[in-house]
Design a protein around this motif. Structure first.
Motif, PDB file in Angstrom:
ATOM      1  N   ALA A  15       0.832  -1.208   0.000  1.00  0.00           N
ATOM      2  CA  ALA A  15       0.000   0.000   0.000  1.00  0.00           C
ATOM      3  C   ALA A  15       0.858   1.246   0.000  1.00  0.00           C
ATOM      4  CB  ALA A  15      -0.926  -0.019   1.221  1.00  0.00           C
ATOM      5  N   LEU A  16       2.003   1.209   0.699  1.00  0.00           N
ATOM      6  CA  LEU A  16       2.898   2.366   0.735  1.00  0.00           C
ATOM      7  C   LEU A  16       3.531   2.594  -0.630  1.00  0.00           C
ATOM      8  CD1 LEU A  16       3.835   4.366   2.916  1.00  0.00           C
ATOM      9  CD2 LEU A  16       5.855   2.923   3.236  1.00  0.00           C
ATOM     10  N   ALA A  17       3.884   1.501  -1.303  1.00  0.00           N
ATOM     11  CA  ALA A  17       4.455   1.644  -2.646  1.00  0.00           C
ATOM     12  C   ALA A  17       3.430   2.228  -3.616  1.00  0.00           C
ATOM     13  CB  ALA A  17       4.958   0.287  -3.137  1.00  0.00           C
ATOM     14  N   ALA A  18       2.173   1.795  -3.475  1.00  0.00           N
ATOM     15  CA  ALA A  18       1.124   2.346  -4.339  1.00  0.00           C
ATOM     16  C   ALA A  18       0.917   3.830  -4.060  1.00  0.00           C
ATOM     17  CB  ALA A  18      -0.175   1.569  -4.128  1.00  0.00           C
ATOM     18  N   ALA A  19       1.005   4.235  -2.787  1.00  0.00           N
ATOM     19  CA  ALA A  19       0.863   5.646  -2.445  1.00  0.00           C
ATOM     20  C   ALA A  19       1.991   6.464  -3.056  1.00  0.00           C
ATOM     21  CB  ALA A  19       0.839   5.810  -0.929  1.00  0.00           C
ATOM     22  N   ASP A  20       3.189   5.940  -3.141  1.00  0.00           N
ATOM     23  CA  ASP A  20       4.303   6.651  -3.772  1.00  0.00           C
ATOM     24  C   ASP A  20       4.016   6.916  -5.248  1.00  0.00           C
ATOM     25  OD1 ASP A  20       5.888   6.975  -1.579  1.00  0.00           O
ATOM     26  OD2 ASP A  20       7.053   5.146  -1.877  1.00  0.00           O
ATOM     27  N   ARG A  21       3.222   6.069  -5.858  1.00  0.00           N
ATOM     28  CA  ARG A  21       2.876   6.253  -7.271  1.00  0.00           C
ATOM     29  C   ARG A  21       1.630   7.119  -7.429  1.00  0.00           C
ATOM     30  NH1 ARG A  21       3.715   0.623  -6.952  1.00  0.00           N
ATOM     31  NH2 ARG A  21       1.453   0.289  -7.130  1.00  0.00           N
ATOM     32  N   GLY A  22       1.149   7.660  -6.323  1.00  0.00           N
ATOM     33  CA  GLY A  22      -0.029   8.518  -6.378  1.00  0.00           C
ATOM     34  C   GLY A  22      -1.329   7.776  -6.204  1.00  0.00           C
ATOM     35  N   ASP A  23      -1.246   6.489  -5.916  1.00  0.00           N
ATOM     36  CA  ASP A  23      -2.453   5.680  -5.726  1.00  0.00           C
ATOM     37  C   ASP A  23      -2.700   5.525  -4.235  1.00  0.00           C
ATOM     38  OD1 ASP A  23      -4.609   4.049  -6.074  1.00  0.00           O
ATOM     39  OD2 ASP A  23      -3.465   2.270  -6.672  1.00  0.00           O
ATOM     40  N   SER A  24      -3.158   6.595  -3.593  1.00  0.00           N
ATOM     41  CA  SER A  24      -3.352   6.590  -2.148  1.00  0.00           C
ATOM     42  C   SER A  24      -4.589   5.777  -1.790  1.00  0.00           C
ATOM     43  CB  SER A  24      -3.493   8.017  -1.622  1.00  0.00           C
ATOM     44  OG  SER A  24      -2.303   8.747  -1.892  1.00  0.00           O
ATOM     45  N   SER A  25      -4.623   5.310  -0.515  1.00  0.00           N
ATOM     46  CA  SER A  25      -5.736   4.465  -0.084  1.00  0.00           C
ATOM     47  C   SER A  25      -5.818   4.454   1.436  1.00  0.00           C
ATOM     48  CB  SER A  25      -5.566   3.026  -0.603  1.00  0.00           C
ATOM     49  OG  SER A  25      -4.385   2.442  -0.052  1.00  0.00           O
ATOM     50  N   LEU A  26      -6.876   3.804   1.899  1.00  0.00           N
ATOM     51  CA  LEU A  26      -7.066   3.567   3.335  1.00  0.00           C
ATOM     52  C   LEU A  26      -6.793   2.098   3.617  1.00  0.00           C
ATOM     53  CD1 LEU A  26      -8.100   4.101   6.233  1.00  0.00           C
ATOM     54  CD2 LEU A  26     -10.439   3.767   5.365  1.00  0.00           C
ATOM     55  N   LEU A  27      -5.937   1.843   4.618  1.00  0.00           N
ATOM     56  CA  LEU A  27      -5.591   0.486   5.044  1.00  0.00           C
ATOM     57  C   LEU A  27      -6.191   0.273   6.431  1.00  0.00           C
ATOM     58  CD1 LEU A  27      -3.888  -2.114   4.460  1.00  0.00           C
ATOM     59  CD2 LEU A  27      -2.021  -1.005   5.686  1.00  0.00           C
ATOM     60  N   LEU A  28      -6.990  -0.792   6.584  1.00  0.00           N
ATOM     61  CA  LEU A  28      -7.673  -1.056   7.852  1.00  0.00           C
ATOM     62  C   LEU A  28      -7.074  -2.304   8.498  1.00  0.00           C
ATOM     63  CD1 LEU A  28     -10.056  -0.009   9.600  1.00  0.00           C
ATOM     64  CD2 LEU A  28     -11.482  -1.745   8.481  1.00  0.00           C
ATOM     65  N   VAL A  29      -6.691  -2.208   9.782  1.00  0.00           N
ATOM     66  CA  VAL A  29      -6.146  -3.333  10.554  1.00  0.00           C
ATOM     67  C   VAL A  29      -7.177  -3.695  11.622  1.00  0.00           C
ATOM     68  CG1 VAL A  29      -4.259  -4.151  12.002  1.00  0.00           C
ATOM     69  CG2 VAL A  29      -3.801  -2.512  10.156  1.00  0.00           C
ATOM     70  N   THR A  30      -7.652  -4.941  11.610  1.00  0.00           N
ATOM     71  CA  THR A  30      -8.669  -5.380  12.562  1.00  0.00           C
ATOM     72  C   THR A  30      -8.164  -6.592  13.344  1.00  0.00           C
ATOM     73  OG1 THR A  30      -9.758  -6.916  11.050  1.00  0.00           O
ATOM     74  CG2 THR A  30     -10.456  -4.607  10.975  1.00  0.00           C
ATOM     75  N   GLY A  31      -8.827  -6.856  14.441  1.00  0.00           N
ATOM     76  CA  GLY A  31      -8.472  -8.002  15.273  1.00  0.00           C
ATOM     77  C   GLY A  31      -9.144  -7.898  16.624  1.00  0.00           C
ATOM     78  N   PRO A  32      -9.230  -9.016  17.351  1.00  0.00           N
ATOM     79  CA  PRO A  32      -9.886  -8.997  18.677  1.00  0.00           C
ATOM     80  C   PRO A  32      -9.019  -8.312  19.713  1.00  0.00           C
ATOM     81  CG  PRO A  32      -8.970 -11.163  18.247  1.00  0.00           C
ATOM     82  CD  PRO A  32      -8.798 -10.373  16.985  1.00  0.00           C
ATOM     83  N   LEU A  33      -9.524  -8.229  20.916  1.00  0.00           N
ATOM     84  CA  LEU A  33      -8.803  -7.631  22.030  1.00  0.00           C
ATOM     85  C   LEU A  33      -7.480  -8.369  22.250  1.00  0.00           C
ATOM     86  CD1 LEU A  33      -8.847  -5.733  24.576  1.00  0.00           C
ATOM     87  CD2 LEU A  33      -9.872  -7.668  25.795  1.00  0.00           C
ATOM     88  N   GLY A  34      -6.381  -7.601  22.307  1.00  0.00           N
ATOM     89  CA  GLY A  34      -5.077  -8.196  22.590  1.00  0.00           C
ATOM     90  C   GLY A  34      -4.392  -8.824  21.410  1.00  0.00           C
ATOM     91  N   SER A  35      -4.887  -8.619  20.203  1.00  0.00           N
ATOM     92  CA  SER A  35      -4.279  -9.264  19.031  1.00  0.00           C
ATOM     93  C   SER A  35      -3.045  -8.537  18.528  1.00  0.00           C
ATOM     94  CB  SER A  35      -5.310  -9.364  17.900  1.00  0.00           C
ATOM     95  OG  SER A  35      -5.800  -8.074  17.560  1.00  0.00           O
ATOM     96  N   GLY A  36      -2.770  -7.327  19.016  1.00  0.00           N
ATOM     97  CA  GLY A  36      -1.555  -6.615  18.618  1.00  0.00           C
ATOM     98  C   GLY A  36      -1.757  -5.550  17.570  1.00  0.00           C
ATOM     99  N   ARG A  37      -2.960  -4.968  17.479  1.00  0.00           N
ATOM    100  CA  ARG A  37      -3.211  -3.920  16.491  1.00  0.00           C
ATOM    101  C   ARG A  37      -2.342  -2.701  16.759  1.00  0.00           C
ATOM    102  NH1 ARG A  37      -8.017  -5.045  18.693  1.00  0.00           N
ATOM    103  NH2 ARG A  37      -8.122  -2.917  19.531  1.00  0.00           N
TER     104      ARG A  37
END
Length: 929
Positions: A15-37
């Motif tokens: 996603a970071l490489a795509a943003a460098d090319r002007g293709d920006s986006s939203l990246l979502l990180v999910t997980g239960p309690l204590g999963s290390g988000r």
């Protein structure tokens, strides 16, 4: 540590490489309690590199009503005085945005839905300025942690921002907690729905758990520890690290112990974290958690919903949320993933709330007809179980616990039933008697105390006698004077001035049995008991439980005193055993006395058959004491059958049990097996258990002395061992215990006398043992006595040794046969007969799993070609030469200038190397004699 997060990090880099090319986006990180988000989010700036502009914001539940709180955090990360060519200065944009979003001008609300379209247009334009000016010619990384707790205006601002990402060198990364109710809010879903990539954090595998536990020192952990912690944590990093930090390990614990320990831990920091998560959930979720904490795991969902006060739809929604949060296990059963979750749920309740919850649970389960123990568990959790049915339920639960072999649980139920039943009447007496029955296996003193209290409330002599019989028989322990007093009073009350009451014959017989056995350390009482048995004729009646209990006691008296022959003991004991049901629960009956009598009478096949039937029977009322006794009985049978390795397993199984569950017969049998195994470490462990019991009775103290003598002998302390055995023998004979087959002090003393050069004393004891063995008539005991005397008489004892071999060939004691063949083969001193005898002994010993005896037989085969002194050290040879000159141990010590103990150690080593058993045999084995 970001273990097993390579896929997530690779997704971020893409996603970071795509943003460098002007293709920006939203990246979502999910997980239960204590999963290390959060841990993953903190790592991302490092991966973005030094050339990236990083803006951070972290939402918090307590700041959810602070308008533009998250957006302001992002602008506050802009450095002062920094700008890009051709654009407005950052301080101006930042200050303008912060001024417009000041909380005094735009106060927030508790619900993000209330933050409607009243957001100023210039504030929304701040998103465009942020992308234009904060990025410039540098990549822009915007990190928002815990999106679900962001305030409403910030969520609208972020939604506006996501629509302006296209064509920019920017990447927006947000974390979202699974199972949180705010994650379902429309504004949160609008922002999350704009995500092009969703990274869902999975639980750690067992390999990652192993890596985590390896730590900085690089020492690999036990595999049992890895499995236990991984199973207990479910691979959740928060649970795993908290449980590992709270675990206090003994040296190399067993896998079963680790699994149980890890599953019962409740670290405070983890409990607080879970409680904080639950505290902010909607009321239906908290109610479902409280209901599950009260009812327990694997509860019926319909009951849980009813107790929680929610309908089926509300319960399903709460359950889904808790499963997504990682607090409830997936699958059909409704249960917490770990005990710490239950503890966290309990911590949210006040004392009154917890009391009401358990009261409601007890009422609900009782109305639904659930098992008594389920209802009783909630009655125990409240201060005043004042329901009309509570006593009935508690007593029923106690009965079920007793049947399952859990006397401690039964006692807990009955103590609570006593609190409910306050009137001093017959009903209270019944509860006291039930409580005494439960306590006899765990607290004999409390058992006797509650029986005494029950007797005071009972009106008839019959009932009082039945109550006294709830006190278990003392078996081979010393009975307390108060117990004997209760037995005598009850027996006297039954036999009133007009004679015994009608229908109390069985009670009278059982009381007589207890009274007679209370004098088992008195020679006069033993003699009287044997006479009582003889009066019953050659076939004493054993059809009823009371008759069997009395005959068992009388038979034990005859076996202890040696006034009965082995054949009589075996015949009567087998008649009792044939009529006793094969059940595991016999540690607190008189049946162990019969089993011991049959063991010393060498009626092993019948006992082995009974134990095999017991193994297939349903184990009702079996307790820890029953398990220990059964292990000891099976070990004794296996030793008699020549299977020492299997016997050792049962001894080890008994050693795992708590010492308070060891009865006197079990100790005697375990000691016999340990002495036959000749294992010093095993003997020491049994000795430790005996010391923990603080023996006062004759059986335990004599057993301890015999076991200690074996340990002293193996450590070269022959004189101390002999003195202890002789003192033990004197005490046993004073008490009238003349049967050395039960506590074989005399055979061990004979060997020690001979090793210490006291041949006359050894021969005198050997003659006494042989006379006794011929009267007793048990083959193994007779064979051992013949072997001992034949060994002492050297060349004149060949006929006795051959007679011993003949006796053992007609018995199942193959190990004793091999031992006798070794002695005979060595005494023959070469020739075809000696070689044949020793080869047979080596084969039998190897088949029985007794390697030391097989080596001794093989050593005898090699003695014709190898000089017997070839393996001795120079010091040992000097000691042997002085022995050959007839010097005593003290004279040898004076001659060599060493201690007597050093001489004893040298001689013990010489005996082992040359395969001899004493000084006289050593002299005969020397070259040139």
């Amino acid at each position: 540590m970001l273990l097993e997060r390579a896929n997530e990090l690779a997704g971020f880099r893409a996603a970071l490489a795509a943003a460098d090319r002007g293709d920006s986006s939203l990246l979502l990180v999910t997980g239960p309690l204590g999963s290390g988000r959060t841990a993953l989010l903190r790592r991302l700036p490092e991966l973005a590199g030094d050339g990236a502009r990083v803006l951070r914001a972290s939402a918090a539940w307590r700041e959810r009503d602070y308008a533009f709180g998250v957006a302001r955090q992002l602008f506050e990360h802009l450095p002062a005085g920094d700008g890009s060519a051709g654009g407005p200065q950052h301080p101006t944009e930042a200050e303008h945005f912060l001024r417009l979003t000041d909380t005094d001008a735009h106060p927030g609300t508790a619900d993000p839905a209330d933050a409607g379209p009243a957001v100023p247009q210039v504030v929304l334009q701040g998103a465009q300025s942020l992308l234009t000016d904060a990025g410039g010619d540098r990549r822009l990384l915007i990190l928002v942690d815990d999106l679900q707790w962001a305030d409403g205006p910030s969520l609208r601002w972020l939604a506006h921002l996501t629509r302006r990402l296209r064509g920019r060198r920017a990447l927006l990364v947000c974390t979202l907690a699974d199972g949180d109710h705010r994650a379902r809010h429309p504004l949160v879903r609008e922002v999350a729905g704009a995500a092009r990539t969703v990274l869902r954090l999975a639980p750690l595998t067992q390999d990652a758990t192993r890596t985590l536990l390896t730590g900085a020192h690089g020492r690999p952990p036990q595999e049992a520890l890895v499995r236990a912690l991984h199973d207990a944590s479910g691979g959740n990093p928060l649970f795993l690290t908290a449980l590992h930090g709270a675990l206090r390990l003994p040296a190399r614990p067993a896998a079963r112990e680790l699994a149980g320990t890890a599953g019962m831990l409740s670290p405070m920091e983890l409990r607080s974290r879970i409680a904080g998560h639950l505290r902010i959930q909607p009321q239906p979720v908290r109610d479902v958690v409280a209901a599950l904490a009260a009812l327990g795991d694997h509860s019926d969902p319909a009951l849980l919903a009813q107790l929680a006060g929610v309908d089926e739809i509300g319960f399903s929604g709460a359950r889904r949320a808790l499963v997504a949060a990682g607090l409830l296990a997936r699958g059909r059963d409704v249960r917490f993933v770990h005990r710490v979750v239950r503890d966290a749920a309990d911590s949210l309740l006040t004392l009154d709330e917890r009391e009401r919850s358990h009261n409601a649970a007890a009422d609900l389960l009782y109305r639904c007809g659930r098992p008594a123990e389920q209802v009783a568990a909630h009655l125990l959790a409240v201060a005043h179980p004042g329901r009309p049915w509570s006593e009935t339920v508690l007593r029923a639960a106690a009965l079920n616990a007793l049947r399952a072999g859990r006397p401690a649980d039964a006692a807990r139920y009955l103590r609570r039933a006593l609190l409910h039943h306050r009137t001093q009447d017959d009903g209270r007496a019944r509860v006291l008697m039930d409580l005494a029955t439960a306590e006899r296996a765990i607290d004999p003193d409390a058992c006797e105390r509650h029986v005494s209290q029950a007797i005071a409330l009972l009106g008839t002599a019959r009932d009082r006698a039945a109550a006294v019989l709830r006190i278990p028989p003392s078996l081979l322990a010393a009975p307390g004077p108060s117990t004997v007093g209760l037995l005598r009073q009850s027996a006297a009350a039954l036999d009133g001035p007009t004679g015994p009451e009608e229908g109390v014959g069985d009670l009278a017989l059982r009381l007589e049995a207890r009274l007679r056995h209370s004098g088992h350390e008195n020679p006069v009482e033993l003699t009287s008991s044997v006479e009582r048995l003889r009066q019953m004729g050659p076939t004493p009646p054993v059809d009823t439980v009371a008759e069997r209990e009395l005959v068992s006691v009388l038979l034990c008296a005859g076996a202890l005193s040696g006034r009965l022959r082995a054949e009589e003991v075996s015949r009567t004991g087998n008649r009792i055993l044939e009529r006793e049901p094969a059940t595991a629960a016999h540690a607190h009956t008189t049946l162990p006395l019969v089993m011991m009598a049959l063991f010393v009478a060498e009626s092993v096949p019948s006992v082995a058959s009974w134990l095999s039937s017991e193994q297939r029977a349903r184990r009702l009322y079996a307790t820890g004491a029953d398990d220990v006794l059964l292990a000891a009985e099976r070990a004794f049978v296996l030793m008699a059958q020549g299977r020492p390795a299997a016997a050792r397993e049962h001894v080890e199984r008994a050693l795992v049990r708590n010492p308070s569950t060891w009865t006197e017969p079990a100790v005697v049998l375990l000691t016999s097996a340990a002495c036959e195994l000749r294992d010093e470490e095993l003997s020491e462990r049994i000795l430790k258990r005996i010391r923990e019991r603080r023996p006062t009775g004759l059986a335990l103290s004599a057993t301890r002395q015999i076991l200690q003598a074996g340990v002293d002998t193996q450590r070269g302390r022959g004189r101390e061992a002999l003195d202890g055995l002789l003192a033990c023998g004197r005490r046993l004979e004073t008490a009238g215990w003349c049967n050395s087959a039960l506590l074989p002090w005399r055979p061990y003393a004979i060997g020690l006398h001979q090793r210490l050069g006291e041949s006359a004393a050894a021969l005198r004891l050997a003659e006494e043992e042989l006379d006794w063995a011929r009267y007793w008539g048990a083959p193994a005991n007779l064979g051992r006595a013949l072997r001992l005397k034949g060994w002492l008489l050297q060349d004149d004892g060949l006929d006795l040794l051959r007679e011993a071999v003949a006796v053992f060939r007609g018995s199942p004691y193959e190990g004793e046969l091999a031992r006798t063949l070794v002695v005979l083969g060595r005494r023959l001193r070469g020739g075809p007969e000696a070689e044949a005898v020793l080869r047979e002994a080596a084969g039998i010993a190897a088949a029985c799993g007794v390697p030391w005896l097989a080596e001794r037989a093989e050593h005898g085969l090699d003695s014709a070609t190898v000089p017997p002194t070839a393996t001795l050290t120079p010091s040992e040879r000097r000691v042997v030469s002085l022995v050959g000159r007839g010097l005593t141990n003290q004279a040898i010590a004076t001659e060599l200038g060493v201690s007597s103990r050093a001489v004893e150690k040298h001689l013990t080593s010489v005996y082992r190397k040359l395969g001899v058993s004493g000084r006289r045999e050593l002299v005969n084995a020397l070259p040139g004699r």
